[in-house]
Scaffold this motif. Sequence first.
Motif, PDB file in Angstrom:
ATOM      1  N   GLN A   1       0.932  -0.843   0.183  1.00  0.00           N
ATOM      2  CA  GLN A   1       0.285   0.093   0.152  1.00  0.00           C
ATOM      3  C   GLN A   1       0.622   1.292   0.004  1.00  0.00           C
ATOM      4  O   GLN A   1       0.048   2.720   0.806  1.00  0.00           O
ATOM      5  N   THR A   2       2.410   1.383   0.299  1.00  0.00           N
ATOM      6  CA  THR A   2       3.337   2.570   0.039  1.00  0.00           C
ATOM      7  C   THR A   2       2.899   2.986  -0.831  1.00  0.00           C
ATOM      8  O   THR A   2       2.478   2.530  -2.470  1.00  0.00           O
ATOM      9  N   SER A   3       3.348   4.122  -1.683  1.00  0.00           N
ATOM     10  CA  SER A   3       3.763   4.392  -3.016  1.00  0.00           C
ATOM     11  C   SER A   3       5.185   3.740  -3.564  1.00  0.00           C
ATOM     12  O   SER A   3       6.416   3.405  -3.365  1.00  0.00           O
ATOM     13  N   ASP A   4       5.082   4.550  -5.098  1.00  0.00           N
ATOM     14  CA  ASP A   4       6.614   3.548  -6.109  1.00  0.00           C
ATOM     15  C   ASP A   4       7.568   4.644  -5.647  1.00  0.00           C
ATOM     16  O   ASP A   4       7.629   6.567  -5.144  1.00  0.00           O
ATOM     17  N   ILE A   5       9.105   4.620  -6.168  1.00  0.00           N
ATOM     18  CA  ILE A   5       9.716   5.111  -5.614  1.00  0.00           C
ATOM     19  C   ILE A   5      10.185   5.659  -7.187  1.00  0.00           C
ATOM     20  O   ILE A   5      10.357   4.761  -8.200  1.00  0.00           O
ATOM     21  N   GLU A   6      10.137   7.045  -7.982  1.00  0.00           N
ATOM     22  CA  GLU A   6      10.118   7.181  -9.109  1.00  0.00           C
ATOM     23  C   GLU A   6      11.731   8.146  -9.337  1.00  0.00           C
ATOM     24  O   GLU A   6      12.342   8.907  -8.442  1.00  0.00           O
ATOM     25  N   PHE A   7      12.612   7.523 -10.633  1.00  0.00           N
ATOM     26  CA  PHE A   7      14.075   7.872 -10.272  1.00  0.00           C
ATOM     27  C   PHE A   7      14.141   9.045 -11.471  1.00  0.00           C
ATOM     28  O   PHE A   7      13.269   9.072 -12.239  1.00  0.00           O
ATOM     29  N   ARG A   8      15.087   9.236 -11.422  1.00  0.00           N
ATOM     30  CA  ARG A   8      15.373  10.177 -12.546  1.00  0.00           C
ATOM     31  C   ARG A   8      16.101   9.693 -13.722  1.00  0.00           C
ATOM     32  O   ARG A   8      15.750   9.931 -14.851  1.00  0.00           O
TER      33      ARG A   8
ATOM     34  N   SER B   1      16.220   6.340 -14.051  1.00  0.00           N
ATOM     35  CA  SER B   1      16.012   5.056 -14.053  1.00  0.00           C
ATOM     36  C   SER B   1      14.152   4.706 -14.100  1.00  0.00           C
ATOM     37  O   SER B   1      13.957   5.870 -13.574  1.00  0.00           O
ATOM     38  N   LYS B   2      13.373   4.226 -14.758  1.00  0.00           N
ATOM     39  CA  LYS B   2      12.201   3.601 -14.064  1.00  0.00           C
ATOM     40  C   LYS B   2      11.695   3.837 -13.233  1.00  0.00           C
ATOM     41  O   LYS B   2      12.545   3.257 -12.234  1.00  0.00           O
ATOM     42  N   THR B   3      10.197   4.231 -12.226  1.00  0.00           N
ATOM     43  CA  THR B   3       9.372   4.021 -12.150  1.00  0.00           C
ATOM     44  C   THR B   3       9.805   2.704 -11.443  1.00  0.00           C
ATOM     45  O   THR B   3       9.425   1.526 -12.200  1.00  0.00           O
ATOM     46  N   VAL B   4      10.243   2.390  -9.901  1.00  0.00           N
ATOM     47  CA  VAL B   4       8.771   0.873  -9.871  1.00  0.00           C
ATOM     48  C   VAL B   4       7.823   1.072  -8.675  1.00  0.00           C
ATOM     49  O   VAL B   4       7.700   2.100  -8.058  1.00  0.00           O
ATOM     50  N   THR B   5       7.346   0.139  -8.477  1.00  0.00           N
ATOM     51  CA  THR B   5       6.343   0.031  -7.561  1.00  0.00           C
ATOM     52  C   THR B   5       6.456  -1.061  -6.353  1.00  0.00           C
ATOM     53  O   THR B   5       7.578  -1.542  -6.497  1.00  0.00           O
TER      54      THR B   5
END
Length: 494
Positions: A21-28, A30-34
Motif C-alpha cells: 500500500q506504500t507509494s512507488d519510487i520515482e527515479f530520474r 531509471s524507470k519508476t518501481v512499484t
Amino acid sequence: MTQSAIKLFQYPESLKERFLQTSDIEFRYSKTVTPEEIWHFMTVDAPRRYPYAYEVNPYFRDQISADIGFLTGIKSRYLRLSLKDRLLNAHENGVPIIFTQGGQTFEPYYTAGGIPLRPGLISRFANDLTEGQTVNELGNSRKEKLEFGNKLISTESCPIVGAHVTAQRGIVPVDLVAPYLCLRCSDKQYLVESYRNRKNVEAYLNPASRGPYFKENIPLMLIDYPIDQQNEKDWAIDYLETMLRNLTAKVSELSGKEVNDQVLAEEIRYENKVRKLTQNIVHLWWNAPVPPTNSSDFVGTSNTSAGLFRIGNEFSGDPNGAYSVLKDACAELQERVRNGVKGVGVADDPVRIYICGPAATESADPGHIDRVDGVVVGKDDQWSEISTLVDEGGNNPYRNLARAILSFPMELPTEERAAWTIEQVKKSRADGLIFTHTWGCNFQSSVARMICDIVRDEAGIPVMDTGTAGGGPSLLGEEQSKTRLGAFIEMISG
Ligand code: SF4
C-alpha cells in the motif's frame, strides 16, 4: 563458516500487504518501481544476488536493520541494493559517472547530466559487481582493494585509497574524477594526483589487476575551495563561481546535456526540496518523546549508506529516488511519533549521542550503540550540508551556490564549527558527543580535541575523541572501539 551453514534473514510475508500500500519510487535515471517490484527484489532477487546483506552474522557489514516493521527501511535498503543496476543502466545510456568527495554539494554534477558518487558509494558499487558474496567474501574483496591501494599509493591514507584504486583499475566505470578541495579532507588531493603517476599505470598492465572498465586516462579536475572564513568575501565567491562554471562545462562535455543558469537554478530548487524534507525528518525525530527509529535506520554508517540522514545527503545516485523514499519516511515517522512508537532495538531511556567526524564511523555496526543503551541522534558530516539551504533568489545561481558551499559549517574555522556543533547538540538533546576520525584522516584528527573541549566546556556534556580503523574491511580495532563506546555510554547513564 561453510556457505551452507550461513543463515539468511527473510522478510516475513505478513509485512507484504501493508508494504504494497506504500507509494512507488520515482527515479530520474531509471524507470519508476512499484511496491510490488520492490518487494519482489528485496525478498527474491537481492537475497540471492547480495546474500551478505541478509546474513545473520555478528560481524555487521551491511546487513538489514532489525526494525523490519519500519517499512521505509525496506525502501532505504532497496535504494542501496539497487544501486549497481541503476548505475550500470544509466552509464550504458551515456550518463557519466563522476567520482567526487564527501560533504559537498551535488548540484553542478546533476545539473550537467552526470551522477556524482562519493568514495563510499564507489566502494559499494564495486562490492556489488561480484554477486553471491557472503559477509566474509565481501570483507576479503574489500580488503584486497584497500591493500592494493596501500601498497601502490600510500599506507598513510585513510580507506578512500581503496575507492581510488578501484576507479584507477577500472573495476567500476568512472568518467571523471572531480572532487572539491575542501578543508575537511587531507587525502583526496594526492589521491587525485596519483592518477597521473605513470608507475601506477604500469601496475595495471597486468590484466589480472584490471577491471572491465579500465582506461589509461580518466579526466581529472579539482574544484578549488578558498578556506578560512571566506563566505562573505567577494573574491572568494567569484573564484568559486568560476570553478563551478568550469565543472558544469566539463560534465556537460561528457554527458552532452546543455547547461545554462536556468537549469542550475532548477536543480538548486530540487535539491533544496530534498534538504528541507530531510530537515523536517531530522527535527521530527529529534523532538519525538522516544526515538521513532533505531540508529541504523536514522543515520546508518558509512558501511550501510542506507540511513535517512545519508539518503538525504548522498541520494544513493538519484535525487528523485531519494526524495520518493524520504517522503514515505516522513509520513511513517509522523505516524510513529503520533502513536508513541519506539524504534526496534532502542533502549527505554537511551543515552543520546551526537557524532562528529567525516565518513569515519564509531563502529562498523550501527546497531551496537543501541545494544549498549545508546542511540545516535546525528552526524555533523551529512548534517552540515543538509542544514545549509542555497538561496534561490537573484539572477546568478552559481553565485548563490558558491556562497552556500563556502558557508558549510563543517568547513568553517574550528571555533565556529564548534559553536555550530553546540547548537546541534542542544537541538538534538544529545547527552554526549563522540568525535571519530579514521586512520589517515589528518585534518579531522587534529581538530577533534579542540572541538571536543569547546563542546564539553560550553555545552556541559561528556565528550570522547576516538580514532578508529574507519569500519574498514579488516574490522581492525572494532572490538576496542565497541568497548570504549560501551564504557562511555555507561559513564553517562551512571
Ligand atoms: S576520512 Fe578524512 S581523509 Fe579520508 S576522505 Fe574522509 S575527510 Fe578525507
